[in-house]
Motif scaffolding. Structure first.
Motif, PDB file in Angstrom:
ATOM      1  N   SER A   2      30.357  27.986  42.603  1.00 44.52           N
ATOM      2  CA  SER A   2      31.658  28.612  42.853  1.00 44.52           C
ATOM      3  C   SER A   2      31.818  29.848  41.979  1.00 44.52           C
ATOM      4  CB  SER A   2      32.793  27.643  42.514  1.00 44.52           C
ATOM      5  OG  SER A   2      32.805  26.556  43.384  1.00 44.52           O
ATOM      6  N   VAL A   4      34.633  31.797  39.954  1.00 45.14           N
ATOM      7  CA  VAL A   4      35.974  31.664  39.399  1.00 45.14           C
ATOM      8  C   VAL A   4      36.353  33.015  38.805  1.00 45.14           C
ATOM      9  CG1 VAL A   4      37.443  30.479  37.741  1.00 45.14           C
ATOM     10  CG2 VAL A   4      35.591  29.224  38.877  1.00 45.14           C
ATOM     11  N   ILE A  41      39.543  30.924  42.924  1.00 46.95           N
ATOM     12  CA  ILE A  41      38.259  30.264  43.120  1.00 46.95           C
ATOM     13  C   ILE A  41      37.733  30.624  44.504  1.00 46.95           C
ATOM     14  CG2 ILE A  41      37.036  28.058  43.222  1.00 46.95           C
ATOM     15  CD1 ILE A  41      39.128  26.970  41.233  1.00 46.95           C
ATOM     16  N   SER A  65      29.873  26.754  38.063  1.00 50.69           N
ATOM     17  CA  SER A  65      30.762  27.883  38.345  1.00 50.69           C
ATOM     18  C   SER A  65      30.322  29.140  37.610  1.00 50.69           C
ATOM     19  CB  SER A  65      32.199  27.553  37.909  1.00 50.69           C
ATOM     20  OG  SER A  65      32.727  26.520  38.690  1.00 50.69           O
TER      21      SER A  65
END
Length: 128
Positions: A2, A4, A41, A65
């Motif tokens: 992900s 962020v 996100i 992340s």
């Protein structure tokens, strides 16, 4: 993994700012205060948090992340020193801008917003 995107807003004054102190001196100073944090996100909506920030940050799987910030040295230091968080990867738009435009071309977020015709960056932040 992900992405962020994160931006901390913190207390500062004419006497207490990153213009007068190093990043470490500023964050470790007793006057340091996180006012809030904006988090996005992946392609989700950007959300602002001013309460329960530690729990909000701890809900993110940081081991999977990548952190994206404008001045990751600052925001990443806050994550590490204030919240004990280390993301898997770091991406820094300030470093990217300096690589493209040079260090003397104005890499502040306000300068870059103007350079790319994205409007104007706001400057008002209030604390507790």
């Amino acid at each position: 993994m992900s992405f962020v995107t994160l931006d901390f807003e913190t207390y500062y004054s004419n006497e207490f700012s990153l213009k007068r102190l190093t990043t470490e001196e500023y964050i470790r100073d007793p006057r340091f205060e996180v006012i809030g944090v904006a988090i996005k996100i992946d392609d989700g909506a950007t959300r602002w948090y001013s309460d329960d920030i530690k729990n909000v940050l701890n809900e993110i799987d940081w081991s999977n992340s990548a952190l994206l910030c404008h001045n990751a040295q600052f925001d990443g230091a806050i994550l590490a020193w204030e919240y004990g968080i280390t993301p898997a990867k770091y991406f820094d738009t300030l470093c990217m801008a300096r690589a493209i435009h040079g260090v003397d071309a104005g890499g502040s977020l306000a300068a870059l917003v103007k350079r790319y015709g994205l409007g104007e960056k706001g400057v008002i932040v209030t604390g507790k």
